[in-house]
Design an enzyme around this catalytic site. Structure first.
Site, PDB file in Angstrom:
ATOM      1  N   ARG A  44       0.747  -1.303  -0.181  1.00 55.10           N
ATOM      2  CA  ARG A  44       0.053  -0.062  -0.029  1.00 55.10           C
ATOM      3  C   ARG A  44       0.870   1.190  -0.104  1.00 55.10           C
ATOM      4  O   ARG A  44       0.245   2.339  -0.274  1.00 55.10           O
ATOM      5  CB  ARG A  44      -0.801  -0.016   1.208  1.00 55.10           C
ATOM      6  N   LYS A 150       1.581 -19.717   6.242  1.00 56.04           N
ATOM      7  CA  LYS A 150       0.613 -20.045   7.626  1.00 56.04           C
ATOM      8  C   LYS A 150       0.621 -18.713   8.404  1.00 56.04           C
ATOM      9  O   LYS A 150       1.168 -17.803   8.348  1.00 56.04           O
ATOM     10  CB  LYS A 150       1.600 -21.101   8.475  1.00 56.04           C
ATOM     11  N   LYS A 184      13.261 -27.424   6.233  1.00 57.55           N
ATOM     12  CA  LYS A 184      14.552 -27.559   6.906  1.00 57.55           C
ATOM     13  C   LYS A 184      15.382 -28.762   6.498  1.00 57.55           C
ATOM     14  O   LYS A 184      14.676 -29.945   6.344  1.00 57.55           O
ATOM     15  CB  LYS A 184      14.428 -27.288   8.145  1.00 57.55           C
ATOM     16  N   GLU A 218      11.745 -20.517  22.003  1.00 59.06           N
ATOM     17  CA  GLU A 218      12.536 -19.072  21.359  1.00 59.06           C
ATOM     18  C   GLU A 218      12.893 -18.316  22.620  1.00 59.06           C
ATOM     19  O   GLU A 218      12.066 -17.911  23.560  1.00 59.06           O
ATOM     20  CB  GLU A 218      11.336 -18.402  20.519  1.00 59.06           C
ATOM     21  N   ASP A 237       0.045 -20.594  16.138  1.00 57.82           N
ATOM     22  CA  ASP A 237       1.146 -20.255  15.394  1.00 57.82           C
ATOM     23  C   ASP A 237       2.172 -21.020  15.303  1.00 57.82           C
ATOM     24  O   ASP A 237       2.896 -21.154  14.086  1.00 57.82           O
ATOM     25  CB  ASP A 237       1.791 -18.877  16.093  1.00 57.82           C
ATOM     26  N   HIS A 242       4.378 -26.443  12.649  1.00 59.52           N
ATOM     27  CA  HIS A 242       5.715 -26.936  12.989  1.00 59.52           C
ATOM     28  C   HIS A 242       5.749 -28.156  13.730  1.00 59.52           C
ATOM     29  O   HIS A 242       6.275 -29.123  13.638  1.00 59.52           O
ATOM     30  CB  HIS A 242       6.499 -25.583  13.768  1.00 59.52           C
TER      31      HIS A 242
END
Length: 481
Positions: A44, A150, A184, A218, A237, A242
């Site tokens: 945008r 995703k 991966k 994480e 998420d 995953h």
């Protein structure tokens, strides 16, 4: 590589900045994009081609006089447009038709949706109504591909609705549902590791495996992703895609062949075999947490119930894994960054060596996805000395040490597979539906009367989630590794 146009919706966002443009530039430097290609950013912001190229150069942190950058930049263009307004799409048609005329043929068009999920429906609808989805006006699906990031929906119903929308516009062979974890190197190697080595297959079952652990940790919090993450959470998420993909890599049966459909068939069957946690069992089998300070993060609602940590226990209903518990956890603000699968084998050394003392946990096979991709096998050995005493030692394999690198970057692999049309490492419709059925049962349990009420337990940052996550596994006489 045949000529192609890569249209990137959300071209100024984080995914484009941190993953897609660095991967495209890397592929260009390796001469893997071919001689004729165009990258068109669609967003945008009211900027022109030159300003967008300067922005991409900043993404890549290269100097303006870098010769490789100059060659790459000549292929970059920009189209300003609002995702929910037709005008930008019509201008995009004119630009893409110009590329076709320059080449003198229809160029394959790849539409990549690197936007927040709430934009998907508007983009797909305008691709359809403007006939951009049909390629260069020939009405043939030969000339277009759609790649979508995703999360694919928020629950089973929204995932089905999104999939129906996709199938109304594109055929399955055109659709690339991106879960970069499938690309991966270590995840790909699971098939080779399991089925090319005869020593593992005989013990890859409930007669020898005690349990399986999967950890996705994480060290960072949500940082600048609060607007996206809040209201989504770790279950949607990370777990829906995953984590369930990593479980499938462990539990899938040997594919009939290494063709894309046979591999995807085996993966779908593995995900379908994961036993759903019924609503009444969610409180016992699932733990949700939220790190202290999350409510003060930017773009996070002040009374948010979004979980930043989830741990769960479930089974897999196959003859091979019947009775083997799977313990899975994922969280932010953890003590370290690590993604790994650990297959813990039944401890048997006490039968012969009980009087000399056996390690509490014996043989463990650990596949590390990141960082330091590799495989580690824990075995029991005698300690040096005149007396018999046992301890565990590790035998390690490192991709970096053995092969001089970490293999192709996951997003480089994603992009190359899209360009070549190889769907092996992308989610199929039935695979997606099965994973959402599992996740939606948990969401239903959280929202049900008498359930956990979707109220996560607050935990201290830099720890492995709330105490209840340890209780989840310890009440079975086991421990997180």
């Amino acid at each position: 590589m045949s000529p192609f146009v890569f249209v990137l919706f959300g071209a100024t966002g984080d995914l484009a900045r941190h993953k897609l443009f660095p991967s495209l530039f890397s592929l260009f430097k390796k001469s893997q994009l071919g001689d004729t290609f165009c990258i068109v950013g669609f967003s945008r912001r009211e900027i022109d081609d030159a300003a967008f190229r300067e922005m991409v150069r900043d993404f890549l942190k290269v100097s303006d006089d870098d010769l490789e950058w100059q060659g790459f930049a000549r292929n970059i263009y920009y189209q300003q447009g609002m995702f929910d307004e037709e005008r930008g799409y019509l201008s995009l048609i004119d630009r893409l038709n110009t590329f076709d005329k320059e080449v003198g043929a229809c160029i394959t068009r790849v539409f990549y949706l690197a936007t927040p999920p709430h934009n998907y429906e508007a983009i797909l609808e305008h691709l359809h109504t403007t006939k951009l989805s049909e390629g260069c006006g020939q009405g043939s699906n030969k000339w277009t591909k759609i790649a979508i990031e995703k999360p694919f929906g928020k629950d089973l119903e929204t995932a089905k609705a999104l999939d129906m929308k996709l199938s109304q516009i594109f055929e399955e062979k055109q659709i690339f549902r991106v879960d970069h974890y499938l690309s991966k190197e270590t995840v790909q190697n699971m098939i080779a590791f399991r089925f090319a080595n005869g020593i593992f297959e005989p013990v890859w079952n409930n007669k020898f495996i005690d349990h399986v652990q999967v950890t996705f940790a994480e060290k960072k919090g949500v940082e600048k992703r609060g607007k996206f993450f809040d209201g989504v959470g770790m279950l949607r998420d990370v777990a829906q895609n995953h984590l369930l993909q990593l479980v499938a890599a462990v539990t899938m049966e040997q594919p009939l062949s290494f063709s894309k459909e046979d591999v995807r068939d085996a993966r779908v069957k593995a995900i379908q075999a994961i036993e759903c946690i019924e609503a009444e069992n969610v409180k016992e089998c699932v733990v949700s947490g939220q790190y202290e300070g999350y409510l003060r993060e930017k773009d996070v609602a002040s009374e948010s119930d979004t979980e930043t940590f989830v741990a769960m226990k479930f089974g897999v209903n196959t003859p091979r894994f019947q009775g083997v518990p799977f313990y899975v956890r994922a969280g932010k603000n953890m003590p370290t960054n690590v993604v790994e699968i650990s297959i813990v084998f039944i401890q048997t050394c006490h039968i012969l060596f009980k009087e000399f003392g056996c390690p509490e946990i014996g043989n463990v096979l650990t596949i590390r996805i990141q960082p330091d991709e590799g495989i580690r096998m824990r075995v029991i050995a005698k300690r040096p000395g005149s007396k018999l005493a046992l301890d565990t030692v590790d035998m390690k394999f490192s991709y970096h040490e053995e092969f001089g690198g970490h293999g192709a970057d996951a997003y480089e692999k994603v992009l190359m597979d899209i360009f070549s049309g190889d769907q092996m490492l992308f989610n199929r419709s039935d695979e997606l539906q099965s994973s959402w059925e599992f996740i939606t049962k948990i969401l239903d349990g959280w929202s049900a009367t008498g359930g956990t009420g979707q109220k996560p337990i607050v935990y201290t940052p830099n720890r492995w989630g709330p105490k209840e996550a340890s209780d989840l596994i310890e009440r079975d006489g086991r421990k997180w590794l």
